[in-house]
Design a protein around this motif. Structure first.
Motif, PDB file in Angstrom:
ATOM      1  N   LYS A   1       0.725  -1.248   0.013  1.00 20.99           N
ATOM      2  CA  LYS A   1      -0.009   0.180   0.019  1.00 20.99           C
ATOM      3  C   LYS A   1       0.822   1.475  -0.041  1.00 20.99           C
ATOM      4  O   LYS A   1       1.993   1.141   0.464  1.00 20.99           O
ATOM      5  CB  LYS A   1      -0.872   0.123   1.474  1.00 20.99           C
ATOM      6  CG  LYS A   1      -1.680  -1.123   1.550  1.00 20.99           C
ATOM      7  CD  LYS A   1      -2.819  -1.501   0.638  1.00 20.99           C
ATOM      8  CE  LYS A   1      -3.588  -2.848   0.932  1.00 20.99           C
ATOM      9  NZ  LYS A   1      -4.229  -2.795   2.125  1.00 20.99           N
ATOM     10  N   PRO A   2       0.525   2.239  -0.645  1.00 19.29           N
ATOM     11  CA  PRO A   2       1.208   3.674  -0.377  1.00 19.29           C
ATOM     12  C   PRO A   2       1.370   3.833   0.841  1.00 19.29           C
ATOM     13  O   PRO A   2       0.397   4.031   1.665  1.00 19.29           O
ATOM     14  CB  PRO A   2       0.408   4.542  -1.429  1.00 19.29           C
ATOM     15  CG  PRO A   2      -0.616   3.883  -2.208  1.00 19.29           C
ATOM     16  CD  PRO A   2      -0.861   2.519  -1.392  1.00 19.29           C
TER      17      PRO A   2
ATOM     18  N   GLU B   1      -2.497  -1.463   6.504  1.00 16.54           N
ATOM     19  CA  GLU B   1      -3.105  -0.516   5.538  1.00 16.54           C
ATOM     20  C   GLU B   1      -1.937   0.326   4.743  1.00 16.54           C
ATOM     21  O   GLU B   1      -2.583   1.357   4.017  1.00 16.54           O
ATOM     22  CB  GLU B   1      -4.079  -0.008   5.881  1.00 16.54           C
ATOM     23  CG  GLU B   1      -5.341  -0.908   6.181  1.00 16.54           C
ATOM     24  CD  GLU B   1      -5.758  -1.775   5.070  1.00 16.54           C
ATOM     25  OE1 GLU B   1      -6.067  -1.303   4.166  1.00 16.54           O
ATOM     26  OE2 GLU B   1      -5.894  -3.024   5.375  1.00 16.54           O
ATOM     27  N   GLY B   2      -0.769   0.453   5.366  1.00 17.78           N
ATOM     28  CA  GLY B   2       0.312   1.301   4.950  1.00 17.78           C
ATOM     29  C   GLY B   2       0.152   2.615   5.623  1.00 17.78           C
ATOM     30  O   GLY B   2       0.950   3.473   5.167  1.00 17.78           O
ATOM     31  N   VAL B   3      -0.531   2.718   6.705  1.00 21.70           N
ATOM     32  CA  VAL B   3      -0.513   3.946   7.601  1.00 21.70           C
ATOM     33  C   VAL B   3       0.447   3.776   8.903  1.00 21.70           C
ATOM     34  O   VAL B   3      -0.011   2.858   9.717  1.00 21.70           O
ATOM     35  CB  VAL B   3      -1.950   4.165   8.254  1.00 21.70           C
ATOM     36  CG1 VAL B   3      -2.061   5.541   9.067  1.00 21.70           C
ATOM     37  CG2 VAL B   3      -2.890   4.300   6.753  1.00 21.70           C
ATOM     38  N   ALA B   4       1.435   4.716   9.002  1.00 25.61           N
ATOM     39  CA  ALA B   4       2.216   4.664  10.228  1.00 25.61           C
ATOM     40  C   ALA B   4       1.831   5.546  11.222  1.00 25.61           C
ATOM     41  O   ALA B   4       1.954   6.666  10.917  1.00 25.61           O
ATOM     42  CB  ALA B   4       3.721   4.874   9.714  1.00 25.61           C
ATOM     43  N   VAL B   5       1.361   5.212  12.463  1.00 28.17           N
ATOM     44  CA  VAL B   5       1.172   6.071  13.627  1.00 28.17           C
ATOM     45  C   VAL B   5       1.863   5.267  14.791  1.00 28.17           C
ATOM     46  O   VAL B   5       2.436   4.456  14.560  1.00 28.17           O
ATOM     47  CB  VAL B   5      -0.383   6.104  13.967  1.00 28.17           C
ATOM     48  CG1 VAL B   5      -1.153   6.781  12.764  1.00 28.17           C
ATOM     49  CG2 VAL B   5      -0.874   4.624  14.200  1.00 28.17           C
TER      50      VAL B   5
ATOM     51  N   GLU C   1      -5.010  14.221   0.586  1.00 32.36           N
ATOM     52  CA  GLU C   1      -5.411  12.899   0.166  1.00 32.36           C
ATOM     53  C   GLU C   1      -4.935  11.806   1.394  1.00 32.36           C
ATOM     54  O   GLU C   1      -5.629  10.860   1.338  1.00 32.36           O
ATOM     55  CB  GLU C   1      -4.781  12.648  -1.223  1.00 32.36           C
ATOM     56  CG  GLU C   1      -5.283  13.642  -2.186  1.00 32.36           C
ATOM     57  CD  GLU C   1      -4.800  15.138  -2.164  1.00 32.36           C
ATOM     58  OE1 GLU C   1      -5.379  15.784  -2.871  1.00 32.36           O
ATOM     59  OE2 GLU C   1      -3.742  15.201  -1.425  1.00 32.36           O
ATOM     60  N   GLU C   2      -3.886  11.808   1.824  1.00 33.86           N
ATOM     61  CA  GLU C   2      -3.420  11.112   3.046  1.00 33.86           C
ATOM     62  C   GLU C   2      -4.315  11.030   4.151  1.00 33.86           C
ATOM     63  O   GLU C   2      -4.495  10.063   4.681  1.00 33.86           O
ATOM     64  CB  GLU C   2      -2.245  11.305   3.451  1.00 33.86           C
ATOM     65  CG  GLU C   2      -0.805  11.044   2.622  1.00 33.86           C
ATOM     66  CD  GLU C   2       0.209  11.491   2.966  1.00 33.86           C
ATOM     67  OE1 GLU C   2       1.216  10.541   2.849  1.00 33.86           O
ATOM     68  OE2 GLU C   2       0.795  12.400   3.325  1.00 33.86           O
ATOM     69  N   ILE C   3      -5.064  12.020   4.403  1.00 37.88           N
ATOM     70  CA  ILE C   3      -5.905  12.142   5.507  1.00 37.88           C
ATOM     71  C   ILE C   3      -7.172  11.364   5.218  1.00 37.88           C
ATOM     72  O   ILE C   3      -7.696  10.471   5.933  1.00 37.88           O
ATOM     73  CB  ILE C   3      -6.390  13.630   5.777  1.00 37.88           C
ATOM     74  CG1 ILE C   3      -5.100  14.214   6.413  1.00 37.88           C
ATOM     75  CG2 ILE C   3      -7.493  13.523   6.795  1.00 37.88           C
ATOM     76  CD1 ILE C   3      -5.433  15.847   6.707  1.00 37.88           C
ATOM     77  N   GLU C   4      -7.473  11.534   3.786  1.00 34.02           N
ATOM     78  CA  GLU C   4      -8.712  10.649   3.346  1.00 34.02           C
ATOM     79  C   GLU C   4      -8.265   9.181   3.258  1.00 34.02           C
ATOM     80  O   GLU C   4      -9.154   8.291   3.735  1.00 34.02           O
ATOM     81  CB  GLU C   4      -9.002  11.039   2.042  1.00 34.02           C
ATOM     82  CG  GLU C   4      -9.550  12.428   1.766  1.00 34.02           C
ATOM     83  CD  GLU C   4     -10.747  12.811   2.657  1.00 34.02           C
ATOM     84  OE1 GLU C   4     -11.693  11.816   3.079  1.00 34.02           O
ATOM     85  OE2 GLU C   4     -11.208  14.128   3.127  1.00 34.02           O
TER      86      GLU C   4
END
Length: 406
Positions: A23-24, A354-358, A389-392
């Motif tokens: 994922k991006p 999902e490709g999201v780093a937190v 777009e990253e927030i979405e």
């Protein structure tokens, strides 16, 4: 002031083009560490390829070039915070900088009955060194408490700064809450009582204009890797009179003028605090990062991140069962949150897929999370190179993760 093409700015950061788990990448962990623009990577690479040598030790060409570049980085960093270069100690980061103040300024001066005030929102790096000093000197730690929204209780702080207080340690921006403290007002409170002020600027310098002269503090520390620079870099700014009065923290090469077995004559500040071979390549890279941010304009950076935060906050407000930790009216783009029925670590792990780093956990701020009665939070922290777009994409990933968690 011309408008900035933020998509073009984003292209300056090579790592942001990669994918994670197919994922991006959506990198929302900027309060932990910032990504590096190509100019920083190139500056480090160029040092090792063309003029790798130790600083202040050799008269040959490579040594002179390395020394010039290293000292140029010091000057660039000083300008970034409106300081003079001879007031800036280069070190490994905020943790080292605060320990330097603790052991070189506080340890020789504090005594039983003296008080050190720290706020509830401090990172451990601005708590633990003061505890260690208190144990060795007999001084006491006093906590400046918060309001429920994560703002510092300024009225209570004003009352807490009595005649026993010798030092106040305060974050410019909370790494968990995003709260921006009114450090200029706070340092004025301290100064009129003769109290020394130490400001942790780790979460401020990367995101807003900082002027240490206007703030009026005694010490200001920040970390390089959060300012788009290499790890293992940072700086301590201090009033010149403090640096001159403080004894060295570490002994060794290059912090001396002359050594004999009968005694040692130390170098002038700031060099007497910079024993040993420094992270030369790292500081040259940090100088490039400071130049990059200065050219971009930290006022522009702050405005961009405020815009992203407003969008992000609006989207999160639509999520049922989501609790925000820290809702102060003046805050940076740092959002800590919990969702009913989901552990913070589970959320972060599934978001990563999902490709999201937190980041999840206690964020090196145990006393703060105890104040809110939670064991851990998820923290999403944005930077100027992030996008709407990253927030979405984050919101879509969060919706999917919540379905998986039932």
């Amino acid at each position: 002031m011309s408008a900035i093409d933020w998509a073009k700015v984003r292209d300056d950061f090579p790592l942001l083009r990669r994918q994670v788990h197919g994922k991006p990448l959506v990198y929302f962990d900027n309060a932990n560490t910032a990504q590096k623009p190509a100019v920083v990577i190139d500056a480090v690479d160029d040092f090792y390829r063309r003029y790798n040598a130790n600083v202040s030790r050799a008269v040959h060409a490579l040594g002179s070039e390395a020394t010039d570049a290293y000292e140029a980085a010091r000057s660039t960093l000083a300008r970034l915070i409106n300081a003079r270069s001879n007031e800036l100690v280069l070190c490994s980061g905020t943790t080292f900088a605060i320990n330097l103040v603790a052991y070189s300024w506080a340890l020789p001066r504090l005594a039983p009955g003296d008080v050190i005030v720290v706020s509830r929102m401090e990172h451990h790096a601005n708590i633990v060194p003061w505890q260690l000093i208190a144990e060795r000197t007999g001084a006491q730690i006093r906590v400046a408490e918060l309001l429920p929204d994560g703002s510092l209780d300024l009225d209570a702080l004003d009352k807490a700064l009595d005649g026993a207080v010798k030092l106040l340690a305060i974050a410019h921006v909370s790494n968990v809450l995003g709260t921006i403290n009114p450090v200029r007002e706070i340092c004025r409170m301290a100064r009129k009582r003769g109290i020394i002020s130490v400001v942790d600027g780790s979460q401020a310098v990367p995101h807003m204009p900082v002027d240490v002269a206007a703030i009026g503090c005694d010490f200001y520390a920040f970390t390089g890797h959060k300012v788009c620079g290499p790890t293992g870099t940072g700086a301590l700014w201090a009033r010149r009179e403090h640096l001159q009065a403080m004894p060295p923290f570490l002994g060794g090469g290059e912090m001396i003028k002359e050594v004999s077995f009968e005694g040692t004559t130390f170098n002038d500040a700031p060099y007497k605090f910079e024993a040993g071979t420094p992270n030369i390549a790292g500081f040259i890279g940090l100088g490039a990062a400071a130049d990059y941010l200065t050219t971009l304009g930290l006022d522009q950076v702050q405005a961009r991140e405020a815009e992203l935060l407003a969008h992000f906050s609006e989207e999160l407000s639509k999520v049922d069962g989501l609790r925000l930790i820290g809702t102060a009216p003046d805050k940076a783009a740092v959002v800590s949150f919990l969702i009913d029925g989901a552990h913070a670590h589970d959320l972060a792990t599934l978001l990563d897929l999902e490709g999201v780093a937190v980041r999840s956990g206690q964020h090196c701020a145990h006393p703060l999370l105890q104040f809110y009665g939670v064991a851990a939070t998820c923290r999403a922290s944005l930077a100027f190179y992030n996008t709407h777009e990253e927030i979405e994409a984050f919101m879509a990933a969060l919706t999917k993760v919540r379905r998986l968690l039932g």
